[in-house]
Design a protein around this motif. Sequence first.
Motif, PDB file in Angstrom:
ATOM      1  N   UNK A 189      -8.821 -44.648 -10.097  1.00 29.04           N
ATOM      2  CA  UNK A 189     -10.098 -44.537  -9.393  1.00 29.04           C
ATOM      3  C   UNK A 189     -10.350 -45.676  -8.414  1.00 29.04           C
ATOM      4  N   UNK A 190      -9.779 -46.837  -8.669  1.00 24.90           N
ATOM      5  CA  UNK A 190      -9.969 -47.992  -7.779  1.00 24.90           C
ATOM      6  C   UNK A 190      -8.687 -48.818  -7.706  1.00 24.90           C
ATOM      7  N   UNK A 191      -7.586 -48.209  -7.315  1.00 20.35           N
ATOM      8  CA  UNK A 191      -6.296 -48.914  -7.337  1.00 20.35           C
ATOM      9  C   UNK A 191      -6.247 -50.132  -6.428  1.00 20.35           C
ATOM     10  N   UNK A 192      -6.874 -50.053  -5.262  1.00 20.81           N
ATOM     11  CA  UNK A 192      -6.838 -51.196  -4.344  1.00 20.81           C
ATOM     12  C   UNK A 192      -7.583 -52.393  -4.915  1.00 20.81           C
ATOM     13  N   UNK A 193      -8.706 -52.132  -5.559  1.00 19.84           N
ATOM     14  CA  UNK A 193      -9.473 -53.210  -6.175  1.00 19.84           C
ATOM     15  C   UNK A 193      -8.678 -53.839  -7.318  1.00 19.84           C
ATOM     16  N   UNK A 194      -8.025 -53.020  -8.118  1.00 18.91           N
ATOM     17  CA  UNK A 194      -7.234 -53.539  -9.234  1.00 18.91           C
ATOM     18  C   UNK A 194      -6.052 -54.353  -8.724  1.00 18.91           C
ATOM     19  N   UNK A 195      -5.416 -53.885  -7.664  1.00 18.16           N
ATOM     20  CA  UNK A 195      -4.295 -54.646  -7.090  1.00 18.16           C
ATOM     21  C   UNK A 195      -4.774 -55.997  -6.572  1.00 18.16           C
ATOM     22  N   UNK A 196      -5.943 -56.013  -5.973  1.00 20.05           N
ATOM     23  CA  UNK A 196      -6.494 -57.285  -5.478  1.00 20.05           C
ATOM     24  C   UNK A 196      -6.745 -58.250  -6.629  1.00 20.05           C
ATOM     25  N   UNK A 197      -7.266 -57.721  -7.723  1.00 22.34           N
ATOM     26  CA  UNK A 197      -7.512 -58.559  -8.903  1.00 22.34           C
ATOM     27  C   UNK A 197      -6.205 -59.097  -9.464  1.00 22.34           C
ATOM     28  N   UNK A 198      -5.213 -58.235  -9.602  1.00 26.77           N
ATOM     29  CA  UNK A 198      -3.925 -58.650 -10.161  1.00 26.77           C
ATOM     30  C   UNK A 198      -3.236 -59.668  -9.249  1.00 26.77           C
ATOM     31  N   UNK A 199      -3.362 -59.494  -7.954  1.00 35.71           N
ATOM     32  CA  UNK A 199      -2.769 -60.461  -7.014  1.00 35.71           C
ATOM     33  C   UNK A 199      -3.457 -61.814  -7.113  1.00 35.71           C
ATOM     34  N   UNK A 200      -4.780 -61.786  -7.242  1.00 31.99           N
ATOM     35  CA  UNK A 200      -5.531 -63.032  -7.419  1.00 31.99           C
ATOM     36  C   UNK A 200      -5.076 -63.752  -8.695  1.00 31.99           C
ATOM     37  N   UNK A 201      -4.945 -63.011  -9.775  1.00 31.39           N
ATOM     38  CA  UNK A 201      -4.523 -63.611 -11.042  1.00 31.39           C
ATOM     39  C   UNK A 201      -3.096 -64.124 -10.963  1.00 31.39           C
ATOM     40  N   UNK A 202      -2.240 -63.415 -10.248  1.00 28.55           N
ATOM     41  CA  UNK A 202      -0.846 -63.837 -10.101  1.00 28.55           C
ATOM     42  C   UNK A 202      -0.758 -65.215  -9.466  1.00 28.55           C
TER      43      UNK A 202
END
Length: 342
Positions: A189-202
């Motif tokens: 439902x919000x893949x771009x937002x989740x990718x942004x979060x995961x990239x930030x955490x990375x």
Amino acid sequence: ACGSLGVQSSSLTVLLGFHSNENNNFLGAFVSSPKRTKIKKFSKACTSTTTDTLLVKAARGEPVSRPPAWMMRQAGRYMSVYRKLAEKHPSFRERSETTDLIVEISLQPWEAFRPDGSPICSEDCLKALHPIDLEKLHFVGESLKILRQEVGDHAAVLGFVGAPWTIATYIVEGGTTRTYTTIKSMCHTAPNLLRALLSHLTKAISEYIIYQVESGAHCIQIFDSWGGQLPPDMWEQWSKPYITEIVSIVQNKCPKIPLVLYINGNGGLLERMKGTGVDVIGLDWKVDMADGRKRLGNDICVQGNVDPAYLFSPLPAVTEEIQRSLGGALIPSSGSSNCLPR
């Protein structure tokens, strides 16, 4: 992480490569440490020591005189000295964010039975969306420096971090969960937002690992504790790329520091885990050691995979289980679980 496992038998210490203090007659007895020495400053370069510990050598795949051994959740409530300390300091946050308490708790099992690894006992601090402020994590760096001095070359100081997917589950779900429905739904439902979060955490996790290494950690374990809740194809998409990026960043900055990857319920992910580029794969006790070794091949170190429940069993059963794990593991260790005092 801090809870741990323990049995009351000095015989087990010899088998595992632990060494009980001569004044103790059971595993888990506490010996007060000598007076703390002044903290030394470590070089900012991510290099190994002139004398590498047994665990670090094994993690790199180098020849060792015997397999090193340690336990996940090595410090904790199975030790009476920890329970007494927890009564005096009931706040877990205080215990995991106060340098003196972190050091004391981390050293309790090491001073009692001398495992080959001494993991720092501190909560994972990366559970927020703001950029990481390493100055606010000074207690982690200070604790690692002291631990490094206390154990010397006798054991490896182990740092740890959560993987991006696992930390994201706490942020998105707002705490622990049994279903992971919110974050799993977010994949669609919000893949771009989740990718942004995961990239930030990375990015934050990579910086945090390097900070731990520069503070004295010999080796880092990455816990993707909830990665096993994903189907393999989803883990390939939503966890593996971010772990792989972390490994690449850290290996570029700290090429001699071994990285370990552990996932609860990783039986369906072993080959994919190897593809992240880590040095060591931690097997949980639900994976057959011989099968795991066959699937992973001989070009990577394997850690594990003793069922923590065995530590409540009679000594012959414990001995047999340890010997079984030695058939494939270069670094035998217990699985990640909590054991109550007994």
